[in-house]
Design an enzyme around this catalytic site. Structure first.
Site, short mmCIF file in Angstrom:
data_model
loop_
_atom_site.label_atom_id
_atom_site.label_comp_id
_atom_site.label_asym_id
_atom_site.label_seq_id
_atom_site.Cartn_x
_atom_site.Cartn_y
_atom_site.Cartn_z
N GLU A 128 0.83 -1.21 0.00
CA GLU A 128 0.00 0.00 0.00
C GLU A 128 0.86 1.26 0.00
O GLU A 128 0.51 2.25 -0.63
CB GLU A 128 -0.95 0.01 1.22
CG GLU A 128 -1.94 -1.15 1.25
CD GLU A 128 -2.81 -1.24 0.01
OE1 GLU A 128 -3.08 -0.20 -0.62
OE2 GLU A 128 -3.20 -2.37 -0.35
N HIS A 131 1.60 2.59 -3.32
CA HIS A 131 0.57 3.48 -3.89
C HIS A 131 0.72 4.88 -3.30
O HIS A 131 0.62 5.88 -4.02
CB HIS A 131 -0.83 2.97 -3.56
CG HIS A 131 -1.20 1.68 -4.25
ND1 HIS A 131 -1.01 1.48 -5.60
CD2 HIS A 131 -1.75 0.54 -3.76
CE1 HIS A 131 -1.44 0.26 -5.92
NE2 HIS A 131 -1.88 -0.33 -4.83
N HIS A 137 -0.52 -0.57 -9.80
CA HIS A 137 -0.25 -2.00 -9.78
C HIS A 137 0.66 -2.41 -10.93
O HIS A 137 0.57 -1.86 -12.03
CB HIS A 137 -1.56 -2.79 -9.84
CG HIS A 137 -2.27 -2.80 -8.53
ND1 HIS A 137 -3.64 -2.86 -8.40
CD2 HIS A 137 -1.78 -2.74 -7.25
CE1 HIS A 137 -3.96 -2.85 -7.12
NE2 HIS A 137 -2.85 -2.77 -6.40
#
Lengths: 439, 85
Positions: A128, A131, A137
């Site tokens: 995470e 991100h 992704h």
């Protein structure tokens, strides 16, 4: 790897655990250790450093971390145990960078724990945080940014795909000798406590000597057609271009037009206002958004306000509305903030509320960047999105921007003349271009 | 595999394989769009590219994962956002 497009402007990134897991099996100390280890994975492979802020300063952190169940004030409700484990927001203001873990999962906080059959918090957190730093992704199996859960422990080196991804965003990590050294580990250092009274940070100014924004060298805080006149707001000021001054190409001429102070025309807005975030007109009413409040006007007479955004059923975590417009495609009103948007049911002027299945992610508006400055429905019935000194025309039929290459705002909207752009042609995401007045 | 929580179409929409513009302008998803979305998903997940929701596809859709979409705006059928080394 895939780079999402947004990044932090600083390399010293702060984080804080804002809400810990309610699971009594795991302590806050265990969670913090897992999170620290996950940040270390990225720190070891990039120029970035991560600094933990205490709970009391959680709201100041770039990356705020919470454990939640089900609906939790964003557009991505969790789904109970299994399937979706967590999500994160790409870099940006507001919720940008934040990480949410599904507290219905059984989180495992120790690699030696083979009994609980849970999901290792470290592995999910490390993914995470990718991100939070700007990576999307990756379809490379075994990479940390592969979307499906895989085991990964703190002794594992960051996979090459992710290492290249983070380097593509923030540059290579330099060793003390100056050469490129992936996986270079910095010496352990004491992290100083955050300064309780940090010096204020002022945005760069694009103002003349009287403090007025420069007509041909500025971004726009808000822009709207009101009674068929074009209003452009910047800082404490606005420009007004009467309908009869719009030329046949629908562009306006603003040479020598100086902006006026907003509060002196729109009586009832705060006299000490520093800016207007968004404005739209619908029927007889004009709605202004400033920070967490909105005001309703009829012409330039105040009817109501300030009213908190929460009255519209907008989450209290939203600090401002970036842009507002009524869309020509369906004549509905849309509000934009950060990476999210809402559709507003304002048919009853006394009862403004966003529709129940909003907010949604702005990627529906394909090609429009997150964190816009403003949006306009123009006399040609098309919508124009503004960010920095450029704008994008939106093609309703294709549901995407008419051209990915944005256009300089000042020549069209202010009637300024373009000059050679020092930093190269504007391109998608480059909002730092400039132009100068014809005069 | 754990119980599936989303319909296949909802899954493909949620994770960016079907364009969300369908929601806003209320278009119906055409069969060709659906087949293309399934193929993109199967390629991303490294399973057989059949264009239909088969057992492998269902199994992949049931696996625990991150909630962020795999494909963001402008990334359908395109690799232009991938950075060159």
């Amino acid at each position: 790897y895939t780079v999402q497009g947004q990044k932090w402007d600083v390399t010293d990134i702060t984080w804080s655990l804002k809400k810990r897991s309610a699971d009594p099996r795991i302590s806050e100390g265990d969670i913090i250790r897992e999170l620290r280890n996950a940040f270390n994975i990225w720190e070891g492979a990039s120029r970035l450093t991560f600094r933990e802020l205490p709970y009391r300063d959680a709201d100041k952190a770039h990356i705020q971390i919470i454990f939640e169940k089900g609906q939790h004030n964003d557009l991505y409700p969790f789904d109970g145990k299994g399937s979706i484990l967590a999500h994160a927001f790409f870099p940006g203001s507001g919720q940008g960078g934040d990480v949410h873990f599904d507290d219905d999962e059984i989180w495992q906080v120790d690699s030696r724990d083979t009994e609980s059959k849970g999901t290792r918090l470290f592995a999910v957190a490390a993914h995470e945080f990718g991100h939070s730093l700007g990576l999307s992704h990756s379809d490379v199996e075994g990479s940390l940014m592969y979307p499906w859960y895989q085991t990964f422990d703190e002794n594992t080196r960051l996979p090459q795909d992710d290492e290249r991804g983070i380097e593509a965003i923030y540059g290579w990590k330099k060793s003390p000798k100056g050469d490129r050294t992936p996986q270079y580990k910095p010496p352990v250092k004491e992290v100083p406590a955050p300064d309780p009274n940090p010096p204020p940070i002022y945005p760069p100014t694009h103002e003349d000597k009287y403090g007025r924004p420069k007509t041909c060298d500025t971004s726009y805080d808000a822009i709207s057609l009101i009674r068929q006149d074009l209003f452009i707001f910047k800082g404490r000021y606005f420009w007004r271009f009467p309908n009869n001054e719009l030329n046949k190409n629908k562009a306006v001429k603003s040479e020598n037009i100086l902006p006026s102070e907003t509060h002196s025309f729109w009586k009832g807005l705060p006299e000490d206002l520093t800016h207007v975030d968004a404005v739209y007109e619908r029927g007889e009413i004009v709605v202004f958004f400033i920070g967490k409040n909105y005001w309703i006007f009829n012409a330039n007479k105040k009817k109501a306000g300030p009213i908190p955004l929460t009255r519209m059923k907008i989450s209290e975590t939203i600090d401002k509305i970036d842009g507002a417009m009524t869309w020509g495609h369906n004549d509905k009103t849309y509000l934009f903030s950060g990476s999210q948007y809402w559709r507003l049911d304002d048919s009853n002027h006394r009862n403004f509320e966003v529709e129940p299945d909003y907010p949604r992610d702005m990627y529906v508006w394909k090609g429009v960047p997150y964190n816009i400055d403003s949006v306009l429905r123009w006399t040609d019935n098309h919508v124009y999105f503004f960010k920095g000194k450029v704008y994008w025309k939106f093609d309703d039929r294709r549901m995407q921007v008419a051209s990915e290459v944005p256009t300089l705002s000042a020549p069209f909207w202010m009637g300024c003349t373009s000059e050679p752009i020092p930093k190269g042609k504007p391109r998608t995401g480059d909002t730092s271009t400039s132009s100068s007045c014809r005069t | 595999a754990p119980a599936k929580k989303f319909s296949s179409e909802a899954y493909l929409l949620k994770f960016g394989y079907l364009p969300q513009s369908n929601i806003e302008i209320r278009d119906r998803v055409s069969e060709s769009t659906m087949v293309a979305a399934i193929k993109n998903f199967q390629r991303f997940g490294h399973i057989n590219v059949t264009g239909v929701i088969d057992e492998d596809t269902r199994r992949l859709m049931a696996k625990p994962r991150c909630g962020v979409p795999d494909r963001l705006a402008g990334q359908f059928n395109s690799r232009r956002h991938r950075m060159k080394r």
